[in-house]
Design an enzyme around this catalytic site. Structure first.
Site, PDB file in Angstrom:
ATOM      1  N   GLU A   1       0.851  -1.021  -0.190  1.00 36.55           N
ATOM      2  CA  GLU A   1       0.236  -0.128  -0.140  1.00 36.55           C
ATOM      3  C   GLU A   1       0.808   1.433   0.104  1.00 36.55           C
ATOM      4  O   GLU A   1       0.402   2.166  -0.467  1.00 36.55           O
ATOM      5  CB  GLU A   1      -1.155  -0.101   1.164  1.00 36.55           C
ATOM      6  CG  GLU A   1      -1.927   1.458   1.272  1.00 36.55           C
ATOM      7  CD  GLU A   1      -3.101   0.913   2.724  1.00 36.55           C
ATOM      8  OE1 GLU A   1      -3.751   2.087   3.268  1.00 36.55           O
ATOM      9  OE2 GLU A   1      -2.916   0.313   2.667  1.00 36.55           O
ATOM     10  N   ASP A   2       1.869   1.155   0.901  1.00 40.84           N
ATOM     11  CA  ASP A   2       2.615   2.740   0.957  1.00 40.84           C
ATOM     12  C   ASP A   2       4.291   2.309  -0.227  1.00 40.84           C
ATOM     13  O   ASP A   2       4.559   3.858   0.842  1.00 40.84           O
ATOM     14  CB  ASP A   2       2.900   2.584   2.463  1.00 40.84           C
ATOM     15  CG  ASP A   2       1.580   2.898   2.871  1.00 40.84           C
ATOM     16  OD1 ASP A   2       0.348   3.675   2.535  1.00 40.84           O
ATOM     17  OD2 ASP A   2       1.414   2.783   4.665  1.00 40.84           O
TER      18      ASP A   2
END
Length: 727
Positions: A90-91
């Site tokens: 996600e990051d």
């Protein structure tokens, strides 16, 4: 891995966390597994390099803290690796394929299950949130470790909420209390659930939390002496009976105190007067002996005893609960359970990993039982997911499922069915089997006939009565409470409407083709396939459904099928329209043929049908004023006629002017009843001292039946004028 931690400069927060994780892992893992976890940590630390949390600490501290929570539950190596990597997709630049290649597809699937959807074409934040929860649950049905990682992730996020903006803090807290704490409860993980509830309550209602905390602190000091007296009395009486048990006082969770005050509308004093004690025994038999001892010591409150050992909760929780009247008249809550039951109540499904290496077969059987319960729940969620129309509907059904207060009822064969408080016969029928729910018409409760909306209570024996012709009623959605019943009813109605639309679409298309001397079955399949391609439709059923729902005009589709060049634009002559033969209806076709409420057409009336996109055909009276504009659009309406064998009852509306006298309405109702009709609604339009003008909706068989009723009413001296409302 400890050597790795020792080689670092132990000044940063992440270094201390790594040492703590290492120490915990070495208590139950071999070195090869720890080496794999070490690789995952190094990859995560490099991927998150340069990223910081709102608090200012390095981002990698968060995944390590999540891994520590899971390690304390004795999670396996793949689960710990997923915890350390749970935010990299996600990051960071990392992808699912990268994780699969470097670690394993099992770890990659776990991380992907926890990862939020980054690009969602949603109308609102609520829809985006719902879609993410739905995605997580789909992954959770494949592997329970997904929710374990997510709960540990949410717990650490709640513990570090302090640096968040107030609005975001409240939103996260609300989501935690609405979704994640109930999930932890449903999986029997009370230790995590209580932490999530406390932290969520503090973040969402800081003022109320502070007031309650101070009140509890004061009350604790004032009542410490009473608690000690009760605790010593219980210990002494158990010792005299030769029962070796642990007795401990239990302080109530602030959030549970708040919920009780809110739901029962009582003051803090009324809640906190219930002193809570827990008695831990070695064997289940001992629990019942202890129950007898404490009931002899203090008087039990009638109706406040619950046996969750014989009939455990849906999440596997087992315990005996009783309320006693102690010294000074204060109520005492006592929970009696074995040590194994207590560990299960705290860990729930996490016990599958916690006791994985234990050799005790009894404990192993209990953990397998807990996991079986969790998997059964997940199968139900998967069923709910399949029948849910969208993510918001899925979340609504999920919330219903997450807040059960159970009742236990019996099948005629003696089987036990657990249902939420307020469940009805329909909920019971769907709990037995979906086909039973779809075909139920009534039931016998303790051998007495009852309607389907009857709410069930503990101990009742329920026998569902079914018939082959029955089908779910949309009105059931007003009183069912289980997610399975609600989703099954919606799914059936959706599929039923779809099939109805296909059948109606076929009739409409065949009617138009008949006027062109064609039949649908004789048209070459190449021409049909070409039409589907031009219209960008996947199948003939989808096209017929669109026609039945009014999204596509049957005459235009038929015109295209009659052309040699399917792809050419359909051109209509000024006088050209569909075939003149009308569509025959019975008025009971279901959801795709509806009778307009503005004019309420009945059998025998001249009628006209209008295509309403998405709904199908709406039938109006020929004289209805609302139809005049639509009739100008030749492609928007079609001639319809009543079938000669139409049967049933249809609503009609009459306007009646009456002398305003006592008992006039009763006389009208009695007369209508004598004419084999029933009143559905009465509305007073105007009224003065002399005259009352009323609109009455009544059920009739056809136009002749209505005419006879109106003729009979005109003969009454109290009736001044009567007319039928047609628009």
């Amino acid at each position: 891995m400890l050597q790795l931690a020792d080689s670092l400069e132990l000044e940063r927060p992440q270094d201390k966390l790594i040492r703590r994780l290492c120490s915990t892992l070495e208590s139950y893992m071999d070195q090869n597994q720890i080496n794999d976890i070490c690789r995952a940590y190094q990859y995560g630390a490099e991927a998150h390099a340069g990223q910081f949390r709102k608090s200012g600490e390095a981002y990698i501290c968060h995944p390590i803290a999540v891994a520590i929570s899971l390690a304390e539950m004795r999670m396996d190596a793949k689960g710990i690796m997923a915890a350390l990597l749970h935010d990299v997709i996600e990051d960071t630049h990392a992808s699912k394929d990268d994780l699969g290649r470097l670690f394993s597809m099992e770890v990659a699937e776990l991380v992907d299950g926890v990862t939020k959807l980054s690009k969602i074409d949603s109308k609102s934040r609520a829809e985006a949130q719902a879609e993410n929860v739905r995605k997580m649950f789909l992954a959770m049905t494949k592997d329970l470790r997904v929710i374990m990682v997510k709960l540990a992730d949410r717990l650490h996020n709640m513990q570090t909420l302090g640096s968040m903006p107030p609005e975001k803090k409240r939103r996260i807290a609300r989501e935690t209390l609405d979704i994640y704490a109930p999930i932890a409860n449903r999986l029997g993980m009370n230790h995590i659930r209580h932490q999530l509830e406390s932290l969520g309550f503090k973040a969402l209602y800081p003022g109320r939390h502070a007031v309650l905390k101070n009140a509890v602190k004061k009350a604790r000091g004032n009542r410490r002496e009473i608690v000690e007296i009760i605790q010593n009395s219980i210990k002494n009486r158990l010792r005299e009976a030769g029962l070796e048990c642990e007795v401990e006082g239990r302080e109530k969770n602030l959030y549970s105190i708040y919920q009780k005050m809110l739901n029962k509308k009582i003051s803090f004093a009324d809640v906190f007067d219930v002193y809570a004690f827990r008695i831990l025994c070695d064997q289940p038999d001992t629990c019942y002996r202890v129950l007898g001892v404490v009931h002899n010591l203090y008087n039990p409150v009638p109706g406040r005893f619950k046996d969750y050992i014989a009939l455990s909760k849906a999440n596997g929780y087992q315990s005996l609960h009783t309320i006693l009247i102690g010294p000074y008249g204060v109520p005492i809550e006592i929970q009696i359970r074995t040590h194994e039951m207590h560990r299960m109540s705290e860990s729930g499904i996490a016990a599958h990993w916690l006791y994985k290496s234990d050799s005790d077969k009894a404990e192993s059987d209990k953990t397998e039982h807990a996991q079986a319960r969790a998997n059964e729940w997940l199968r139900e969620l998967l069923e709910i997911h399949k029948s849910a129309g969208n993510s918001m509907e899925f979340i609504d059904n999920l919330k219903i499922d997450l807040y059960p207060q159970e009742v236990f009822v019996f099948t005629p064969q003696g089987g036990i069915i657990k249902l939420p408080r307020g469940a009805t016969i329909v909920d019971f029928a769907y709990a037995v089997h979906t086909d039973i729910g779809n075909s139920c018409v009534s039931a016998r409760v303790d051998k007495q006939l009852v309607p389907l909306q009857t709410q069930l209570e503990n101990g009742l024996t329920v026998e569902v009565i079914t018939t082959s012709w029955a089908r779910p009623n949309p009105l059931w959605l007003n009183y069912v409470v289980t997610a399975k019943a609600r989703s099954s009813i919606r799914a059936y109605l959706k599929n039923f409407k779809q099939q109805e639309a296909i059948n109606l679409g076929r009739r409409l298309l065949e009617k138009e083709l008949q006027g062109m001397n064609l039949q649908l079955d004789t048209i070459p399949s190449e021409r049909v396939n070409k039409l589907l391609e031009v219209l960008s439709v996947n199948s003939m059923d989808v096209l017929l459904e669109d026609i039945g729902l009014g999204n596509k005009m049957p005459f235009l589709v038929a015109k295209r099928l009659s052309q040699d060049d399917i792809s050419s634009t359909v051109r209509l002559d000024d006088n050209e329209q569909g075939i003149n033969s009308p569509l025959i209806i019975k008025g009971t076709e279901g959801m795709v043929v509806t009778l307009a409420k503005c004019c309420r057409p009945i059998p025998g009336d001249s009628i006209v049908g209008f295509f309403n996109p998405g709904r199908g055909i709406v039938v109006h009276h020929h004289e209805c004023r609302n139809s005049s504009d639509s009739r100008k659009k030749q492609t928007g309406w079609l001639d319809v006629e009543w079938s000669k064998d139409t049967s049933g009852e249809f609503p009609a509306e009459i306007r009646i002017e009456l002398l305003n006298q006592r008992g006039t309405l009763a006389t009208i109702a009695a007369t209508i009843s004598e004419m084999d009709s029933n009143i559905e609604n009465v509305t007073v339009v105007d009224q003065d001292d002399r005259v009352s003008v009323d609109l009455i909706t009544l059920t009739v068989k056809d136009r002749v039946h209505l005419a006879n009723i109106m003729r009979r009413l005109k003969k009454l001296t109290i009736v001044l004028k009567i007319t039928r409302v047609k628009a």
